[in-house]
Design a protein around this motif. Structure first.
Motif, short mmCIF file in Angstrom:
data_model
loop_
_atom_site.label_atom_id
_atom_site.label_comp_id
_atom_site.label_asym_id
_atom_site.label_seq_id
_atom_site.Cartn_x
_atom_site.Cartn_y
_atom_site.Cartn_z
N GLN A 193 132.14 34.40 4.72
CA GLN A 193 130.72 34.50 4.39
C GLN A 193 130.46 34.11 2.93
O GLN A 193 131.22 34.47 2.03
CB GLN A 193 130.20 35.91 4.65
CG GLN A 193 130.10 36.26 6.13
CD GLN A 193 128.85 35.67 6.80
OE1 GLN A 193 128.13 34.88 6.22
NE2 GLN A 193 128.62 36.08 8.03
N GLN A 242 125.71 40.57 0.26
CA GLN A 242 124.92 40.72 1.47
C GLN A 242 125.78 40.86 2.72
O GLN A 242 125.36 41.47 3.71
CB GLN A 242 123.95 39.55 1.63
CG GLN A 242 122.84 39.52 0.57
CD GLN A 242 121.99 40.78 0.59
OE1 GLN A 242 122.28 41.75 -0.11
NE2 GLN A 242 120.94 40.78 1.39
N THR A 243 126.98 40.30 2.69
CA THR A 243 127.90 40.45 3.83
C THR A 243 128.24 41.92 4.04
O THR A 243 128.30 42.40 5.18
CB THR A 243 129.19 39.63 3.59
OG1 THR A 243 128.84 38.25 3.49
CG2 THR A 243 130.18 39.82 4.72
N LEU A 260 125.28 43.47 5.67
CA LEU A 260 125.14 42.98 7.04
C LEU A 260 126.10 43.70 7.99
O LEU A 260 125.69 44.23 9.04
CB LEU A 260 125.41 41.47 7.07
CG LEU A 260 125.41 40.80 8.44
CD1 LEU A 260 123.98 40.59 8.93
CD2 LEU A 260 126.15 39.46 8.39
N TYR A 261 127.38 43.71 7.63
CA TYR A 261 128.38 44.30 8.53
C TYR A 261 128.26 45.82 8.60
O TYR A 261 128.47 46.41 9.66
CB TYR A 261 129.78 43.88 8.10
CG TYR A 261 130.09 42.40 8.31
CD1 TYR A 261 129.31 41.63 9.18
CD2 TYR A 261 131.14 41.78 7.66
CE1 TYR A 261 129.59 40.29 9.38
CE2 TYR A 261 131.42 40.43 7.84
CZ TYR A 261 130.64 39.69 8.71
OH TYR A 261 130.92 38.36 8.92
N ASP A 319 129.05 37.52 17.24
CA ASP A 319 128.64 36.85 16.00
C ASP A 319 128.93 35.36 16.18
O ASP A 319 129.86 34.81 15.59
CB ASP A 319 129.41 37.42 14.80
CG ASP A 319 128.91 36.84 13.47
OD1 ASP A 319 127.85 36.19 13.47
OD2 ASP A 319 129.57 37.04 12.44
N ILE A 362 124.98 39.72 16.08
CA ILE A 362 124.69 39.19 14.74
C ILE A 362 124.43 37.70 14.88
O ILE A 362 125.21 36.99 15.52
CB ILE A 362 125.86 39.41 13.76
CG1 ILE A 362 126.20 40.90 13.64
CG2 ILE A 362 125.55 38.83 12.40
CD1 ILE A 362 127.45 41.17 12.82
N CYS A 365 123.00 33.93 12.90
CA CYS A 365 122.53 33.18 11.72
C CYS A 365 121.40 32.24 12.10
O CYS A 365 120.95 31.45 11.28
CB CYS A 365 123.70 32.40 11.10
SG CYS A 365 124.46 31.22 12.23
N VAL A 425 118.37 40.30 7.70
CA VAL A 425 119.14 40.45 6.47
C VAL A 425 119.05 39.14 5.70
O VAL A 425 119.30 38.06 6.24
CB VAL A 425 120.62 40.79 6.76
CG1 VAL A 425 121.40 40.94 5.46
CG2 VAL A 425 120.74 42.05 7.61
N MET A 472 120.67 36.86 3.84
CA MET A 472 121.97 36.39 3.39
C MET A 472 121.87 35.23 2.41
O MET A 472 122.77 34.98 1.62
CB MET A 472 122.79 35.93 4.61
CG MET A 472 123.26 37.06 5.51
SD MET A 472 124.52 38.08 4.73
CE MET A 472 125.91 36.97 4.81
N GLU A 529 119.48 35.89 8.52
CA GLU A 529 120.47 36.50 9.41
C GLU A 529 119.79 37.66 10.14
O GLU A 529 118.93 38.34 9.56
CB GLU A 529 121.66 37.01 8.60
CG GLU A 529 122.95 37.15 9.38
CD GLU A 529 123.83 35.93 9.32
OE1 GLU A 529 124.88 35.95 9.98
OE2 GLU A 529 123.49 34.95 8.63
N ILE A 581 120.35 41.03 12.99
CA ILE A 581 121.18 41.92 13.82
C ILE A 581 120.28 42.51 14.89
O ILE A 581 119.14 42.93 14.61
CB ILE A 581 121.78 43.08 13.01
CG1 ILE A 581 122.46 42.58 11.73
CG2 ILE A 581 122.76 43.89 13.87
CD1 ILE A 581 122.75 43.67 10.73
#
Length: 455
Positions: free
Chosen positions: A286, A291-292, A295-296, A384, A409, A411, A436, A438, A446, A448
């Protein structure tokens, strides 16, 4: 209105009403929709029409007659003015607001969905200089070697002194490299004639302030090119790994098939959730570390009672999500089609002493059914996928299992909405959505989503 009254090259004045998915502003001229890149709701702008179709036209701003409340100050108008950032004309809080609205709009429009809860976009503490990987094309302009971005819908390169998004270290490395290359007068690749040497430069940087440089060339490992990389190391001690990538194909893909280590380590390391990941020239990782983590963390929080669950990570790549999730879940099955990515994931898990993941190489729809038929306990699944989304047959295969909880997830909100619509028809209801940010300063988002199978 007779659309023949509108012609390419004509200038008109438009009031911008909204931003649509993809990031362009939308206004109307009589009964014709006018799409205007780099515009803001509330803007009154003069635009030059660059295309005219039956029901819509597209134009570029020539003047902001009256600025909308969300527009940043400074008088900048174009994609190039904003360093190739197609959302930077908005102040940052407004970027987050409009990204949420765009996700909601595409879920309702493409997915025909309703009844879900959509949260405010998770923003970045650092909305600039966040990219840990950049690839810039080279060009020869004004008697010197330059690098930068392609102008919109062209292969003409434009250069900026300081890239707004890439790390300060990457900016420094690219600046020093171009100084060295200009002194050595190495030729630049011409895609029309398929001649010349320098094609692209890739720089990967880490939170440890270390860097990997990959110089992508046509031809072979030239002595002058190697010397340039050694001189670059003398100027930038942060470089711990340097490659030459040979790309002799007529292609828009930057990296070549052959990546040759010139000096330093084969990989550099990055730390995420207290796990050290090895990053090579071809590794997927990523781009925005801060931001990762958000996100996760949010995606894993969407699972109910995660501590007791056996979870499938489909499209697991190099195992990033699987390894992060392994800290919470009881067991993770990581399914990935690309064999080299699976090998990298296994190596990383061993280095980090992670032993509750089973790595499986193969197609998600096939391996998932094998797990079920083999009597393995599976409670939930996390997807993802790449931008194209999930193959429909995989969603139907999931529906044949006892899995009633899905976290997705994405993109690409458009393909997410398409897949969410299919899942809805299969009885999986989208309950909550989290955008999110990103990629601050760009229109990319991004997403979720959590899906629950109705009883």
């Amino acid at each position: 209105m007779d659309r023949t009254l509108l012609k390419k090259g004509q200038e008109i004045e438009v009031q911008i009403d909204k931003i649509v998915f993809g990031g362009e502003g939308l206004g109307r001229y009589k009964d014709i929709a006018i799409f205007v890149p780099m515009s803001v709701p509330g803007d009154r702008v003069r635009v030059e029409l660059i295309s005219v179709k039956k029901t819509y036209a597209r134009g570029l701003i020539t003047e902001v007659v009256e600025a909308g409340a969300d527009r940043v100050e400074g008088g900048r108008l174009t994609f190039e003015d904003f360093h190739g950032c197609d959302f930077a004309m908005l102040n940052y809080e407004s970027q987050l607001k409009y990204k949420k609205l765009m996700v909601d709009e595409v879920l309702k429009g493409v997915g025909r969905l309703e009844g879900y809860e959509i949260a405010d976009t998770i923003g970045a503490d650092n909305p600039t200089n966040y990219r840990n990987k950049i690839i810039e094309p080279f060009a020869f302009k004004g008697g010197r070697i330059v690098s930068g971005f392609f102008k919109r819908k062209s292969h003409e390169v434009f250069e900026v002194e300081e890239n707004l998004l890439q790390s300060p270290l990457a900016n420094k490395i690219v600046r020093e490299l171009k100084d060295i290359l200009n002194k050595k007068r190495i030729s630049v690749y011409n895609e029309k004639s398929h001649r010349g040497v320098l094609r692209h430069v890739m720089v990967r940087t880490t939170s440890y302030n270390e860097a990997m440089v990959v110089l992508i060339v046509r031809g072979e490992v030239d002595k002058k090119v190697k010397q340039a990389l050694y001189e670059l190391r003398d100027r930038c001690s942060e470089i711990k790994s340097a490659y030459i990538s040979i790309n002799n194909r007529r292609t828009n893909v930057a990296l070549g098939d052959k990546n040759i280590l010139i000096y330093g380590k084969e990989t550099i390391k990055e730390r995420l959730f207290d796990i050290d990941f090895n990053i090579s020239p071809t590794s997927f990782f990523q781009i925005n570390l801060e931001q990762t983590e958000k996100l996760y963390s949010k995606a894993i929080s969407y699972f109910d009672d995660v501590d007791n669950k056996h979870i499938v990570d489909a499209y697991s790549g190099a195992g990033t999500i699987a390894m992060i999730m392994s800290k919470a879940a009881k067991k993770v099955y990581a399914i990935e089609l690309v064999e080299s990515a699976t090998r990298d994931a296994i190596a990383t898990s061993r280095e980090n002493k992670i032993d509750n993941i089973e790595f499986i190489n193969g197609r998600a729809e096939e391996k998932l059914i094998e797990l079920i038929d083999g009597g393995h306990k599976i409670d939930s699944i996390i997807f993802d996928p790449p931008r194209k989304g999930i193959a429909e047959n995989i969603l139907h295969k999931v529906n044949e299992t006892s899995i009633d909880e899905i976290v997705y997830i994405s993109c690409n909100p458009s393909t997410f909405a398409r897949d969410a619509g299919i899942l809805d028809q299969l009885g999986y209801k989208l309950t909550k959505v989290q955008p999110v940010d990103m990629f601050p300063q760009t229109s990319h988002i991004e997403v979720i989503g959590k899906f629950i199978k109705e009883a």
